[in-house]
Scaffold this motif. Structure first.
Motif, short mmCIF file in Angstrom:
data_model
loop_
_atom_site.label_atom_id
_atom_site.label_comp_id
_atom_site.label_asym_id
_atom_site.label_seq_id
_atom_site.Cartn_x
_atom_site.Cartn_y
_atom_site.Cartn_z
N TRP A 40 0.83 -1.10 -0.11
CA TRP A 40 0.00 -0.16 -0.13
C TRP A 40 0.99 1.13 -0.05
O TRP A 40 1.84 1.14 0.72
CB TRP A 40 -0.85 -0.12 1.19
CG TRP A 40 -1.92 1.10 1.41
CD1 TRP A 40 -1.86 2.29 1.99
CD2 TRP A 40 -3.19 1.19 0.47
NE1 TRP A 40 -2.66 3.16 1.59
CE2 TRP A 40 -3.65 2.51 0.95
CE3 TRP A 40 -3.65 0.42 -0.26
CZ2 TRP A 40 -4.90 2.95 0.34
CZ3 TRP A 40 -4.89 0.69 -0.81
CH2 TRP A 40 -5.55 2.04 -0.53
N PRO A 41 0.73 2.15 -0.86
CA PRO A 41 1.39 3.55 -1.06
C PRO A 41 1.12 4.38 0.10
O PRO A 41 0.46 5.43 0.24
CB PRO A 41 1.17 3.93 -2.23
CG PRO A 41 -0.20 3.73 -2.48
CD PRO A 41 -0.49 2.30 -1.83
N LEU A 42 1.64 3.94 1.31
CA LEU A 42 1.53 4.75 2.57
C LEU A 42 2.05 6.29 2.66
O LEU A 42 1.28 7.16 3.16
CB LEU A 42 1.99 4.06 3.77
CG LEU A 42 1.60 2.83 4.33
CD1 LEU A 42 2.40 2.05 5.08
CD2 LEU A 42 0.31 3.05 4.87
N GLU A 44 1.68 8.27 0.21
CA GLU A 44 0.61 8.86 -0.66
C GLU A 44 -0.58 8.84 -0.05
O GLU A 44 -1.71 9.79 -0.22
CB GLU A 44 0.69 8.72 -2.28
CG GLU A 44 1.84 9.03 -3.00
CD GLU A 44 2.83 8.03 -3.09
OE1 GLU A 44 2.59 6.77 -2.80
OE2 GLU A 44 4.02 8.38 -2.85
N TYR A 45 -1.29 7.67 0.42
CA TYR A 45 -2.63 7.32 0.96
C TYR A 45 -2.46 7.08 2.37
O TYR A 45 -2.13 6.01 2.49
CB TYR A 45 -3.03 6.43 -0.06
CG TYR A 45 -3.10 6.66 -1.52
CD1 TYR A 45 -4.16 7.73 -1.91
CD2 TYR A 45 -2.44 6.35 -2.45
CE1 TYR A 45 -4.36 8.01 -3.36
CE2 TYR A 45 -2.56 6.60 -3.75
CZ TYR A 45 -3.31 7.66 -4.03
OH TYR A 45 -3.62 8.09 -5.61
N LYS A 46 -2.83 8.00 3.01
CA LYS A 46 -2.96 7.55 4.44
C LYS A 46 -4.03 8.51 5.16
O LYS A 46 -4.48 9.41 4.65
CB LYS A 46 -1.32 8.05 5.21
CG LYS A 46 -1.05 9.42 5.16
CD LYS A 46 0.08 9.86 6.01
CE LYS A 46 0.35 11.23 6.28
NZ LYS A 46 -0.67 11.62 7.41
N ILE A 47 -4.37 7.86 6.41
CA ILE A 47 -5.44 8.74 6.96
C ILE A 47 -5.04 9.30 8.27
O ILE A 47 -5.86 10.30 8.99
CB ILE A 47 -6.67 7.74 7.27
CG1 ILE A 47 -6.12 6.53 7.96
CG2 ILE A 47 -7.23 7.29 6.13
CD1 ILE A 47 -7.43 5.59 8.43
N GLU A 67 -3.94 2.11 10.75
CA GLU A 67 -2.74 2.69 10.00
C GLU A 67 -1.94 2.90 11.30
O GLU A 67 -2.43 3.42 12.26
CB GLU A 67 -3.09 3.91 9.45
CG GLU A 67 -1.89 4.65 8.85
CD GLU A 67 -2.45 5.91 8.09
OE1 GLU A 67 -2.85 5.77 7.14
OE2 GLU A 67 -2.25 7.06 8.74
#
Length: 76
Positions: A40-42, A44-47, A67
């Motif tokens: 998973w591209p952490l 670029e894409y994280k919460i 996460e």
């Protein structure tokens, strides 16, 4: 592989992605669930607010999908 959904199956709030991999289903599932942070591209894409270092799915009933931030914080 082509997948078609009828209009009654359509949910405008869902996302569907189909991908083929050269691995037995049990290996692909294990990588998808147990090693999510490796694919998973952490960056670029994280919460969460902190820099994400892993994405974790706990493999038991009632387990969390979260996460992990570099500061130890978690975000469901």
């Amino acid at each position: 592989m082509t997948e078609q959904a009828s209009s009654q199956d359509f949910d405008p709030n869902s996302v569907r992605k189909v991908m083929s991999v050269k691995a037995p289903p049990e290996v692909a599932w294990r990588v998808f669930t147990e090693k999510m942070g490796t694919w998973w591209p952490l960056a670029e894409y994280k919460i969460g607010k902190a820099k994400a270092v892993d994405a974790i799915i706990e493999p038991h009933v009632g387990g969390r999908w979260y996460e992990l931030g570099e500061d130890g914080s978690t975000c469901d």
